[in-house]
Structures are given as structure tokens and as C-alpha cells.
Design an enzyme around this catalytic site. Sequence first.
Site, mmCIF file in Angstrom:
data_model
loop_
_atom_site.group_PDB
_atom_site.id
_atom_site.type_symbol
_atom_site.label_atom_id
_atom_site.label_comp_id
_atom_site.label_asym_id
_atom_site.label_seq_id
_atom_site.Cartn_x
_atom_site.Cartn_y
_atom_site.Cartn_z
ATOM 1 N N SER A 1 0.823 -1.210 0.000
ATOM 2 C CA SER A 1 0.000 0.000 0.000
ATOM 3 C C SER A 1 0.857 1.260 0.000
ATOM 4 O O SER A 1 1.953 1.277 0.570
ATOM 5 C CB SER A 1 -0.875 -0.034 1.256
ATOM 6 O OG SER A 1 -1.464 1.209 1.496
ATOM 7 N N TYR B 1 -2.151 -1.175 11.036
ATOM 8 C CA TYR B 1 -2.379 -1.659 9.664
ATOM 9 C C TYR B 1 -1.194 -1.316 8.764
ATOM 10 O O TYR B 1 -0.639 -2.176 8.070
ATOM 11 C CB TYR B 1 -3.675 -1.068 9.078
ATOM 12 C CG TYR B 1 -3.772 -1.307 7.585
ATOM 13 C CD1 TYR B 1 -4.085 -2.568 7.092
ATOM 14 C CD2 TYR B 1 -3.485 -0.284 6.667
ATOM 15 C CE1 TYR B 1 -4.133 -2.808 5.720
ATOM 16 C CE2 TYR B 1 -3.523 -0.513 5.296
ATOM 17 C CZ TYR B 1 -3.846 -1.776 4.831
ATOM 18 O OH TYR B 1 -3.875 -2.014 3.482
ATOM 19 N N LYS C 1 1.926 -3.752 6.692
ATOM 20 C CA LYS C 1 2.386 -3.740 5.291
ATOM 21 C C LYS C 1 3.906 -3.597 5.242
ATOM 22 O O LYS C 1 4.583 -4.230 4.434
ATOM 23 C CB LYS C 1 1.703 -2.607 4.513
ATOM 24 C CG LYS C 1 0.214 -2.826 4.306
ATOM 25 C CD LYS C 1 -0.074 -4.067 3.461
ATOM 26 C CE LYS C 1 -1.531 -4.459 3.444
ATOM 27 N NZ LYS C 1 -1.825 -5.773 2.916
HETATM 28 P P1 NAD Z 1 -11.103 -6.868 1.189
HETATM 29 O O1 NAD Z 1 -11.358 -6.844 2.645
HETATM 30 O O2 NAD Z 1 -12.232 -6.548 0.288
HETATM 31 O O3 NAD Z 1 -10.506 -8.287 0.751
HETATM 32 C C1 NAD Z 1 -9.723 -9.083 1.587
HETATM 33 C C2 NAD Z 1 -10.283 -10.493 1.557
HETATM 34 O O4 NAD Z 1 -9.462 -11.315 2.395
HETATM 35 C C3 NAD Z 1 -11.714 -10.591 2.092
HETATM 36 O O5 NAD Z 1 -12.512 -11.301 1.167
HETATM 37 C C4 NAD Z 1 -11.567 -11.350 3.403
HETATM 38 O O6 NAD Z 1 -12.697 -12.144 3.685
HETATM 39 C C5 NAD Z 1 -10.293 -12.153 3.176
HETATM 40 N N1 NAD Z 1 -9.567 -12.478 4.400
HETATM 41 C C6 NAD Z 1 -9.225 -11.645 5.412
HETATM 42 N N2 NAD Z 1 -8.585 -12.319 6.383
HETATM 43 C C7 NAD Z 1 -8.495 -13.607 5.973
HETATM 44 C C8 NAD Z 1 -7.945 -14.794 6.538
HETATM 45 N N3 NAD Z 1 -7.394 -14.794 7.748
HETATM 46 N N4 NAD Z 1 -8.023 -15.946 5.833
HETATM 47 C C9 NAD Z 1 -8.607 -15.966 4.609
HETATM 48 N N5 NAD Z 1 -9.154 -14.889 4.042
HETATM 49 C C10 NAD Z 1 -9.102 -13.720 4.703
HETATM 50 O O7 NAD Z 1 -9.863 -5.900 0.908
HETATM 51 P P2 NAD Z 1 -9.324 -5.312 -0.464
HETATM 52 O O8 NAD Z 1 -9.671 -3.882 -0.522
HETATM 53 O O9 NAD Z 1 -9.712 -6.205 -1.575
HETATM 54 O O10 NAD Z 1 -7.763 -5.395 -0.195
HETATM 55 C C11 NAD Z 1 -7.006 -6.495 -0.616
HETATM 56 C C12 NAD Z 1 -5.565 -6.311 -0.174
HETATM 57 O O11 NAD Z 1 -5.071 -5.084 -0.706
HETATM 58 C C13 NAD Z 1 -5.364 -6.212 1.327
HETATM 59 O O12 NAD Z 1 -4.164 -6.848 1.667
HETATM 60 C C14 NAD Z 1 -5.269 -4.717 1.571
HETATM 61 O O13 NAD Z 1 -4.515 -4.432 2.733
HETATM 62 C C15 NAD Z 1 -4.543 -4.276 0.324
HETATM 63 N N6 NAD Z 1 -4.764 -2.864 -0.035
HETATM 64 C C16 NAD Z 1 -6.032 -2.400 -0.180
HETATM 65 C C17 NAD Z 1 -6.264 -1.064 -0.509
HETATM 66 C C18 NAD Z 1 -7.648 -0.515 -0.631
HETATM 67 O O14 NAD Z 1 -7.806 0.710 -0.579
HETATM 68 N N7 NAD Z 1 -8.675 -1.331 -0.801
HETATM 69 C C19 NAD Z 1 -5.171 -0.215 -0.709
HETATM 70 C C20 NAD Z 1 -3.876 -0.736 -0.570
HETATM 71 C C21 NAD Z 1 -3.683 -2.067 -0.229
HETATM 72 C C1 WQD Z 2 -9.406 9.728 0.874
HETATM 73 C C2 WQD Z 2 -9.608 11.215 1.134
HETATM 74 C C3 WQD Z 2 -10.014 11.757 3.439
HETATM 75 C C4 WQD Z 2 -13.874 9.793 3.809
HETATM 76 C C5 WQD Z 2 -6.907 4.666 2.879
HETATM 77 C C6 WQD Z 2 -5.943 3.942 3.793
HETATM 78 C C7 WQD Z 2 -4.701 3.568 3.042
HETATM 79 C C8 WQD Z 2 -5.035 2.791 1.780
HETATM 80 C C9 WQD Z 2 -6.037 3.511 0.945
HETATM 81 C C10 WQD Z 2 -4.999 0.458 2.276
HETATM 82 C C11 WQD Z 2 -8.895 11.698 2.394
HETATM 83 C C12 WQD Z 2 -11.212 12.093 2.578
HETATM 84 C C13 WQD Z 2 -12.680 10.265 3.313
HETATM 85 C C14 WQD Z 2 -14.901 10.718 4.131
HETATM 86 C C15 WQD Z 2 -13.474 12.509 3.411
HETATM 87 N N1 WQD Z 2 -5.647 1.527 2.076
HETATM 88 N N2 WQD Z 2 -12.493 11.609 3.129
HETATM 89 N N3 WQD Z 2 -14.655 12.044 3.913
HETATM 90 O O1 WQD Z 2 -7.145 7.768 3.707
HETATM 91 O O2 WQD Z 2 -6.147 8.035 1.398
HETATM 92 O O3 WQD Z 2 -6.276 5.839 2.389
HETATM 93 O O4 WQD Z 2 -7.193 3.841 1.758
HETATM 94 O O5 WQD Z 2 -3.844 0.254 2.271
HETATM 95 O O6 WQD Z 2 -3.919 2.818 3.909
HETATM 96 O O7 WQD Z 2 -5.637 4.802 4.875
HETATM 97 O O8 WQD Z 2 -8.377 6.929 1.653
HETATM 98 O O9 WQD Z 2 -10.729 6.932 0.970
HETATM 99 O O10 WQD Z 2 -10.185 6.988 3.434
HETATM 100 O O11 WQD Z 2 -9.732 9.006 2.048
HETATM 101 O O12 WQD Z 2 -13.301 13.730 3.270
HETATM 102 O O13 WQD Z 2 -15.971 10.373 4.607
HETATM 103 O O14 WQD Z 2 -11.006 11.439 1.353
HETATM 104 O O15 WQD Z 2 -9.803 12.740 4.412
HETATM 105 O O16 WQD Z 2 -8.440 12.964 2.137
HETATM 106 P P1 WQD Z 2 -6.950 7.238 2.363
HETATM 107 P P2 WQD Z 2 -9.834 7.385 2.056
#
Ligand code: NAD
Ligand code: WQD
Length: 346
Positions: free
Chosen positions: A131, A156, A160
Site C-alpha cells: 500500500s 495496519y 504492510k
Molecule cells: P477486502 O477486505 O475486500 O478483501 C480481503 C479479503 O481477504 C476478504 O474477502 C476477506 O474475507 C479475506 N480475508 C481476510 N482475512 C483472511 C484470513 N485470515 N483468511 C482468509 N481470508 C481472509 O480488501 P481489499 O480492498 O480487496 O484489499 C485487498 C488487499 O489489498 C489487502 O491486503 C489490503 O490491505 C490491500 N490494499 C487495499 C487497498 C484498498 O484501498 N482497498 C489499498 C492498498 C492495499
Molecule cells: C481519501 C480522502 C479523506 C472519507 C486509505 C488507507 C490507506 C489505503 C487507501 C490500504 C482523504 C477524505 C474520506 C470521508 C473525506 N488503504 N475523506 N470524507 O485515507 O487516502 O487511504 O485507503 O492500504 O492505507 O488509509 O483513503 O478513501 O479513506 O480518504 O473527506 O468520509 O477522502 O480525508 O483525504 P486514504 P480514504
Amino acid sequence: MTQTNNIKVLVTGGLGYIGSHTVVELQNAGFNVVILDNLSNSTIDVLEGITKITGITPDFYSLDLRSKEDIKPFFKTHSDISGVVHFAASKAVGESVQKPLFYYQNNVTTLINVLQELKSIECQNFIFSSSCTVYGEADSLPITETSPIKPAVSPYGNTKQISEEILRDICVINRKFKTVALRYFNPIGAHSSGYIGELPLGVPQNLVPYITQTAIGVREQLPVFGDDYPTEDGTCIRDYIHVVDVAKAHVVALNRLLNSQQESNYEVFNIGTGNGSSVLQVIESFEEVTNQKLNYKIVDRRLGDVTSAYADTTKANTILGWKARFSLDDAMRDAWNWEKKIRTKK
Ligand code: NAD
Ligand code: WQD
């Protein structure tokens, strides 16, 4: 080109938001996908959505990666897995502050459990979901892969960083083990079919599902967290990327691993569009593509938010050969289409 037909790929967390879109792209590319997910943040309906889009129902195992005993038989049966895309983890930043031990166990222990099993079946191709959170408040923009990793502000984020270190250490000692860590910026949107998308539990923490839930009437008003940041319109800037573009990056990365094209056996790539958008610009895009006004209100800043984060994607564009194709408007249109579909289903 890789001959993908008989190549078995394990997708952990494959019923989740990014995982499900990646399964679609992997199946479209001809890979034979096996999903392992404990459904802790997804539902079994997602399997149906994947089937509707691709015409193929992937193999699915409801297993919890925290349990070594439960997953051992799975890996014994699937000793022919050629590559793993590891999404399974918990991702709620705020929740991780409340439940640090749970996060270290669910994000770090699970990674170790998978890696131990892969060692026993000699699978050496691994893609990890990292991330942009690892960069924290970056010193300069756009953010390149060589930007310093900043002390994590949440458990969290720390999971990562620790996970990346674990993978880097393994790659040093085992030159045959190959990893690509993809650092996603802000994935948004949904598949254009409306069959799969993001399913936030409870009150959404992320901007785009909060916008769509407000527009559909589930939330009264979108709080905009601060308009006194040192940006053009005072709101924070992020690199919002369509989830299908994120998904496609995994297919490219997997082919790179399978074809042994890596320059080193541990590689990191930023996965973003390279463009920053402010919160108000995201709202504007939503209003334009949906032709409606959004009820929002500027409120206090949210603790822990960085001012600006957007990617330098040169490395992914040139070395990986991948580029984001969808616009912010495309992503907002697809997010809205998805929101309407899930509400009419209920
Ligand atoms: P998500 O929660 O939609 O998907 C994660 C999936 O993993 C879910 O279906 C959940 O049921 C499963 N899971 C969780 N713990 C588990 C376990 N112990 N055993 C088996 N399955 C398990 O999340 P996402 O948004 O699809 O994110 C996927 C990956 O990408 C994560 O590692 C997250 O940290 C990373 N990531 C997400 C974002 C984002 O903004 N969505 C940004 C950067 C990184
Ligand atoms: C985006 C912008 C908020 C909600 C998160 C995780 C990061 C990564 C991506 C996993 C910010 C603003 C939000 C609301 C708002 N995930 N906001 N009102 O914070 O960039 O990142 O998701 O790895 O680790 O922290 O994304 O969508 O929460 O926010 O004004 O109700 O929207 O302040 O500027 P963020 P976000």
C-alpha cells in the site's frame, strides 16, 4: 506470451474487493484460479458475480489462513500451484488502532503461514498487496518507489511494512523465490458490468463508498475532512485508481514472474494513475457523471490523514509494462452503477 491454460494460480482473499476483480482478469487471461477466503469481509455471492462476468466459476475454499492445521491439507491437494496472489488481510486503519494484535495476526501471521506452505510445495512466484500507506507523508511528490518508508501511523500500515520486510528477507536467502510487491494508491470503482464491486461493512471509512451511499440515501451527508490543507482547494489529494486497472497490474506482474523477467527476485511497483485529485474534485466528478448534486459538508480534519499522495508510475509503466487506462470519471460512473445495483438487489 505465457501459455496460461494449465497454470494454477492461488488467489488468497479472492472474494474481496480487489481480489475478485483480479480473479476476473486472471480468468480472462486464461489462468486456472483457486480462491481461498474466510469470508470475513466478503460474501459467497461474489463467486456468482465472477461467474456471470467470465463464464467460469473458480474453485473456492472457505478457509482461514490463521489456522495452520486447516490450510495444510489444502496445500497438499494443490501442490501444483504455480503462483500466488496474496490479498487476504484486514484493511481498516481505524480498527487496527483498536485491535493491533488482531491485525498483526491476520496480516502478518497469515503471510508467514502461506509462505511456509509454499516452501513445502516449492511454489516460487508471489505477488503481495502492499500500500501507498508505507510512504506516509512523503517528502516530495510524485512518490517514487525509492521514496523513504516512513514510520507507520497505524498497526495496519505497520503490517504492510513488516510484510514487505519479511518478503525481502526471504528473497535474499532464497534466490529462486520471486516476489513482486504492488503498492496500490487508492483503488476505487467497480467492474463495469455491476456484478462485482466494493462491499464495505457498516459505515464506510473510504471516500468513494461514502459518496455513493450518501447519493443513494443510506448516509445523510458526506463529511469532507478539512479544507485548510496546503492544496489548491484546501482538501487532501490522492491518486484514485480504477480497481480494474489495479487488477490488470496483477496479471502483468504474474506473467513477469512466470517468464522470469525480473531484474531482481524482489521488486516493488507503485500502482496508481500518476494523477492527484482533491476530495472536492472527486465530488465534482461524481456530480458530473451522475448529473446530481451531492450533499456534503466541510468538517474538521481526520486524524492521521496526509495532505497529498500520488504516484510516480514511471517504473510500472516502463519496467512492468503496465499503465492505468481508466479515468476518474469512469471509476465514479462504475462506482455509482454498482451502488445502484446492490441497493436494488436488497
Ligand atoms: P477486502 O477486505 O475486500 O478483501 C480481503 C479479503 O481477504 C476478504 O474477502 C476477506 O474475507 C479475506 N480475508 C481476510 N482475512 C483472511 C484470513 N485470515 N483468511 C482468509 N481470508 C481472509 O480488501 P481489499 O480492498 O480487496 O484489499 C485487498 C488487499 O489489498 C489487502 O491486503 C489490503 O490491505 C490491500 N490494499 C487495499 C487497498 C484498498 O484501498 N482497498 C489499498 C492498498 C492495499
Ligand atoms: C481519501 C480522502 C479523506 C472519507 C486509505 C488507507 C490507506 C489505503 C487507501 C490500504 C482523504 C477524505 C474520506 C470521508 C473525506 N488503504 N475523506 N470524507 O485515507 O487516502 O487511504 O485507503 O492500504 O492505507 O488509509 O483513503 O478513501 O479513506 O480518504 O473527506 O468520509 O477522502 O480525508 O483525504 P486514504 P480514504
